[in-house]
Write a protein that holds these residues in place. Structure first.
Motif, PDB file in Angstrom:
ATOM      1  N   ALA A   8      49.457 100.776  20.786  1.00 49.75           N
ATOM      2  CA  ALA A   8      50.972 100.689  21.127  1.00 49.75           C
ATOM      3  C   ALA A   8      50.982  99.901  22.357  1.00 49.75           C
ATOM      4  CB  ALA A   8      51.498 101.884  21.698  1.00 49.75           C
ATOM      5  N   GLU A   9      50.177  98.577  21.942  1.00 46.31           N
ATOM      6  CA  GLU A   9      50.175  97.586  23.234  1.00 46.31           C
ATOM      7  C   GLU A   9      51.389  96.625  23.400  1.00 46.31           C
ATOM      8  OE1 GLU A   9      48.744  97.545  20.100  1.00 46.31           O
ATOM      9  OE2 GLU A   9      48.895  95.383  19.229  1.00 46.31           O
ATOM     10  N   SER A  10      52.205  96.471  22.410  1.00 46.88           N
ATOM     11  CA  SER A  10      53.495  95.555  22.719  1.00 46.88           C
ATOM     12  C   SER A  10      54.747  96.207  21.983  1.00 46.88           C
ATOM     13  CB  SER A  10      52.967  94.136  22.028  1.00 46.88           C
ATOM     14  OG  SER A  10      52.886  94.404  20.701  1.00 46.88           O
ATOM     15  N   GLY A  11      55.754  95.488  22.295  1.00 44.18           N
ATOM     16  CA  GLY A  11      57.199  95.819  21.585  1.00 44.18           C
ATOM     17  C   GLY A  11      56.812  95.498  20.146  1.00 44.18           C
ATOM     18  N   TRP A  12      56.241  94.631  19.841  1.00 44.16           N
ATOM     19  CA  TRP A  12      55.882  94.232  18.421  1.00 44.16           C
ATOM     20  C   TRP A  12      55.212  95.513  17.673  1.00 44.16           C
ATOM     21  CZ3 TRP A  12      52.695  94.315  14.450  1.00 44.16           C
ATOM     22  CH2 TRP A  12      52.794  93.585  13.363  1.00 44.16           C
ATOM     23  N   ARG A  13      54.292  95.956  18.303  1.00 45.67           N
ATOM     24  CA  ARG A  13      53.557  96.992  17.745  1.00 45.67           C
ATOM     25  C   ARG A  13      54.377  98.379  17.745  1.00 45.67           C
ATOM     26  NH1 ARG A  13      49.779  96.119  14.592  1.00 45.67           N
ATOM     27  NH2 ARG A  13      49.055  94.702  16.123  1.00 45.67           N
ATOM     28  N   THR A  85      47.068  95.570   6.707  1.00 39.64           N
ATOM     29  CA  THR A  85      48.457  95.351   7.051  1.00 39.64           C
ATOM     30  C   THR A  85      48.552  94.607   8.327  1.00 39.64           C
ATOM     31  OG1 THR A  85      48.877  97.663   6.147  1.00 39.64           O
ATOM     32  CG2 THR A  85      50.671  96.515   7.463  1.00 39.64           C
ATOM     33  N   ASP A  86      49.356  93.468   8.541  1.00 38.12           N
ATOM     34  CA  ASP A  86      49.577  92.842   9.612  1.00 38.12           C
ATOM     35  C   ASP A  86      48.072  91.932  10.092  1.00 38.12           C
ATOM     36  OD1 ASP A  86      49.579  91.743  12.362  1.00 38.12           O
ATOM     37  OD2 ASP A  86      49.215  93.666  13.150  1.00 38.12           O
ATOM     38  N   ARG A  87      47.078  92.354  10.109  1.00 40.01           N
ATOM     39  CA  ARG A  87      45.855  91.483  10.728  1.00 40.01           C
ATOM     40  C   ARG A  87      44.895  91.506   9.579  1.00 40.01           C
ATOM     41  NH1 ARG A  87      44.863  93.349  16.913  1.00 40.01           N
ATOM     42  NH2 ARG A  87      46.873  92.604  17.698  1.00 40.01           N
ATOM     43  N   ASP A 104      51.281  84.659   8.704  1.00 40.18           N
ATOM     44  CA  ASP A 104      50.479  83.527   8.708  1.00 40.18           C
ATOM     45  C   ASP A 104      50.334  82.813  10.189  1.00 40.18           C
ATOM     46  OD1 ASP A 104      49.124  80.822   8.747  1.00 40.18           O
ATOM     47  OD2 ASP A 104      50.085  80.246   6.849  1.00 40.18           O
ATOM     48  N   PHE A 105      49.488  83.469  10.754  1.00 45.88           N
ATOM     49  CA  PHE A 105      49.267  83.391  12.415  1.00 45.88           C
ATOM     50  C   PHE A 105      48.740  81.784  12.628  1.00 45.88           C
ATOM     51  CE2 PHE A 105      47.364  87.862  12.003  1.00 45.88           C
ATOM     52  CZ  PHE A 105      48.799  88.382  12.339  1.00 45.88           C
ATOM     53  N   VAL A 106      48.094  81.206  11.901  1.00 47.53           N
ATOM     54  CA  VAL A 106      47.886  79.675  12.045  1.00 47.53           C
ATOM     55  C   VAL A 106      48.975  79.169  12.159  1.00 47.53           C
ATOM     56  CG1 VAL A 106      46.411  77.668  11.291  1.00 47.53           C
ATOM     57  CG2 VAL A 106      45.379  79.947  11.141  1.00 47.53           C
ATOM     58  N   ALA A 143      42.551  88.847  14.642  1.00 50.11           N
ATOM     59  CA  ALA A 143      42.926  87.794  13.817  1.00 50.11           C
ATOM     60  C   ALA A 143      44.275  86.864  14.372  1.00 50.11           C
ATOM     61  CB  ALA A 143      43.597  88.232  12.423  1.00 50.11           C
ATOM     62  N   PRO A 144      45.283  87.428  15.060  1.00 54.51           N
ATOM     63  CA  PRO A 144      46.212  86.572  15.654  1.00 54.51           C
ATOM     64  C   PRO A 144      45.930  85.880  16.710  1.00 54.51           C
ATOM     65  CG  PRO A 144      46.535  89.193  15.751  1.00 54.51           C
ATOM     66  CD  PRO A 144      45.515  89.064  14.962  1.00 54.51           C
ATOM     67  N   ALA A 145      44.863  86.410  17.639  1.00 56.67           N
ATOM     68  CA  ALA A 145      44.288  85.660  18.875  1.00 56.67           C
ATOM     69  C   ALA A 145      43.721  84.355  18.300  1.00 56.67           C
ATOM     70  CB  ALA A 145      43.605  86.574  19.602  1.00 56.67           C
ATOM     71  N   ASP A 147      43.651  82.837  15.382  1.00 58.96           N
ATOM     72  CA  ASP A 147      44.365  81.997  14.355  1.00 58.96           C
ATOM     73  C   ASP A 147      45.558  81.289  15.247  1.00 58.96           C
ATOM     74  OD1 ASP A 147      42.915  83.082  12.361  1.00 58.96           O
ATOM     75  OD2 ASP A 147      44.327  83.953  11.466  1.00 58.96           O
ATOM     76  N   ARG A 148      46.185  81.976  16.043  1.00 56.77           N
ATOM     77  CA  ARG A 148      47.195  81.393  16.857  1.00 56.77           C
ATOM     78  C   ARG A 148      46.611  80.366  17.660  1.00 56.77           C
ATOM     79  NH1 ARG A 148      50.567  86.836  17.919  1.00 56.77           N
ATOM     80  NH2 ARG A 148      51.235  86.839  15.816  1.00 56.77           N
ATOM     81  N   ALA A 149      45.439  80.600  18.348  1.00 60.19           N
ATOM     82  CA  ALA A 149      44.993  79.428  19.332  1.00 60.19           C
ATOM     83  C   ALA A 149      44.337  78.301  18.402  1.00 60.19           C
ATOM     84  CB  ALA A 149      43.515  80.064  19.910  1.00 60.19           C
ATOM     85  N   ASP A 171      45.043  90.629  26.319  1.00 59.72           N
ATOM     86  CA  ASP A 171      44.965  91.773  25.448  1.00 59.72           C
ATOM     87  C   ASP A 171      46.109  92.002  24.826  1.00 59.72           C
ATOM     88  OD1 ASP A 171      42.972  93.351  24.324  1.00 59.72           O
ATOM     89  OD2 ASP A 171      42.819  94.686  25.903  1.00 59.72           O
ATOM     90  N   PHE A 172      46.983  91.150  24.876  1.00 57.34           N
ATOM     91  CA  PHE A 172      48.481  91.552  24.227  1.00 57.34           C
ATOM     92  C   PHE A 172      49.282  92.280  24.826  1.00 57.34           C
ATOM     93  CE2 PHE A 172      46.886  89.972  19.754  1.00 57.34           C
ATOM     94  CZ  PHE A 172      47.674  89.093  19.670  1.00 57.34           C
ATOM     95  N   THR A 173      49.038  92.756  26.102  1.00 54.31           N
ATOM     96  CA  THR A 173      49.803  93.686  27.019  1.00 54.31           C
ATOM     97  C   THR A 173      50.560  92.761  28.156  1.00 54.31           C
ATOM     98  OG1 THR A 173      47.990  94.208  28.658  1.00 54.31           O
ATOM     99  CG2 THR A 173      48.145  95.439  26.606  1.00 54.31           C
ATOM    100  N   HIS A 197      50.274  84.076  23.486  1.00 54.34           N
ATOM    101  CA  HIS A 197      50.044  84.690  21.857  1.00 54.34           C
ATOM    102  C   HIS A 197      51.113  85.791  21.768  1.00 54.34           C
ATOM    103  CE1 HIS A 197      45.772  83.002  21.416  1.00 54.34           C
ATOM    104  NE2 HIS A 197      46.426  82.032  21.502  1.00 54.34           N
ATOM    105  N   ASN A 198      51.615  86.358  22.522  1.00 56.77           N
ATOM    106  CA  ASN A 198      52.798  87.314  22.342  1.00 56.77           C
ATOM    107  C   ASN A 198      53.901  87.381  23.210  1.00 56.77           C
ATOM    108  OD1 ASN A 198      51.765  89.143  24.109  1.00 56.77           O
ATOM    109  ND2 ASN A 198      51.896  90.858  22.733  1.00 56.77           N
ATOM    110  N   ASP A 199      55.107  88.085  23.014  1.00 54.50           N
ATOM    111  CA  ASP A 199      55.948  87.940  23.971  1.00 54.50           C
ATOM    112  C   ASP A 199      55.632  88.790  25.255  1.00 54.50           C
ATOM    113  OD1 ASP A 199      57.931  86.730  22.179  1.00 54.50           O
ATOM    114  OD2 ASP A 199      59.008  88.321  21.842  1.00 54.50           O
TER     115      ASP A 199
HETATM  116  O1  GYE Z   1      51.777  89.456  17.911  1.00 47.27           O
HETATM  117  C1  GYE Z   1      51.278  91.092  19.190  1.00 47.27           C
HETATM  118  C2  GYE Z   1      50.742  92.647  18.661  1.00 47.27           C
HETATM  119  O2  GYE Z   1      49.126  91.528  15.223  1.00 47.27           O
HETATM  120  C3  GYE Z   1      50.840  90.287  14.808  1.00 47.27           C
HETATM  121  O3  GYE Z   1      49.777  92.285  17.814  1.00 47.27           O
HETATM  122  C4  GYE Z   1      50.202  91.243  15.599  1.00 47.27           C
HETATM  123  C5  GYE Z   1      50.022  91.091  17.073  1.00 47.27           C
HETATM  124  C6  GYE Z   1      51.594  90.906  17.738  1.00 47.27           C
HETATM  125  O4  GYE Z   1      50.138  93.320  19.892  1.00 47.27           O
HETATM  126  O5  GYE Z   1      52.362  91.327  19.848  1.00 47.27           O
END
Ligand code: GYE
Length: 292
Positions: A8-13, A85-87, A104-106, A143-145, A147-149, A171-173, A197-199
């Protein structure tokens, strides 16, 4: 369906979890849900328990890309289809999962880099001709870390005045983003841009920038990925400059794919989520109808 979530690391999650739980309920899917609290070993354990319970289908969002070969082989041996799913995972044998649903994270990283290249002059507040960028990375090995980089670096390469001067994981937090940004600010007073890499990490960076007596969005420009409500609010308020959307509402598509797989229908190996980008003006317009 057994679903092994990252945490539950982020608002996205949080929005992603809600979407999966609500769609399972709407489709009459008996969902067994676990939260790995960001730890790969917990996730592997959860998948093993789903195999033991003989669920019909396993879905999961891998914390990191590598290290899932063995448990996926166990699922395959038990004839339980797996939907990523997602990653993504990095496995040699791609028959270990039936399909991968997610962004597509890239491309997301590329969109962030393109915007910076197009708007670089405005970011050079101190007018020294170079744009010094610090990067707040997502979870190492995810994967998102990765690919986004990669996507971001490939686009900013077109402008040799733009340089990434420091890059570290938050760490996405929110807390992680704040701490890393505090240390960046202590060691460098020439930061022009934050690419997060995230909000959530971007929101943490805003706190650190304000605490250092600087104005986020003006003295230091901020680019993030996700476009969750709190991020969009900060964008509309002028504290973030650009957000690349990453859609967490994967539940309906996941339930649909699972039903097809169990009916023996062919599904594509890869299902890519469609996404957009937001400027400050666009965020003001989109906010009232934002679902997450
Ligand atoms: O961007 C981030 C979350 O995997 C796309 O994971 C997801 C990422 C998202 O913690 O906020």
């Amino acid at each position: 369906m057994g679903f092994a979530q990252v945490g539950a690391e982020s608002g996205w999650r949080t929005a992603n979890t809600k979407s999966i739980q609500e769609s399972a309920e709407a489709e009459g899917v008996d969902l067994k849900f676990t939260d790995a609290q960001g730890k790969q070993e917990n996730q592997i354990q959860a998948i093993r328990s789903y195999i033991q319970q003989k669920v019909d289908v396993i879905a999961f969002s891998p914390v990191v890309e590598t290290g899932f070969d063995a448990v996926l082989q166990e699922a395959k041996a038990a004839n339980i289809p797996v939907i990523l799913t997602d990653r993504a995972v990095d496995v040699e044998d791609t028959s270990l999962y039936v399909t991968f649903l997610g962004s597509d994270f890239v491309l997301e990283g590329e969109k962030a880099g393109e915007w910076l290249v197009e708007n670089a002059k405005d970011a050079d507040v101190d007018g020294d001709g170079t744009i010094n960028v610090v990067q707040l990375e997502g979870t190492t090995g995810a994967a998102p870390a990765i690919d986004r980089a990669e996507g971001f670096a490939s686009k900013i390469g077109a402008d040799d005045t733009i340089k990434v001067t420091a890059s570290q994981t938050g760490d996405f937090t929110r807390d992680g983003g704040k701490q890393v940004m505090e240390s960046f600010l202590q060691s460098d007073d020439s930061i022009d841009v934050v690419f997060s890499h995230n909000d959530d990490m971007g929101l943490g960076a805003i706190e650190a920038i304000e605490a250092a007596g600087l104005e986020p969005g003006k003295d230091i420009q901020i680019i993030t990925i996700d476009a969750v409500k709190d991020g969009m609010q900060a964008l509309a308020d002028g504290k973030i400059n650009f957000i690349v959307e990453c859609n967490p509402l994967l539940g309906p598509q996941l339930m649909d794919l699972a039903a097809k797989v169990l009916d023996g229908e062919e599904v594509p190996e890869r299902v890519v989520t469609e996404e957009t980008t937001f400027t400050q003006e666009q965020a003001k317009e989109a906010l009232p109808d934002r679902q997450y």
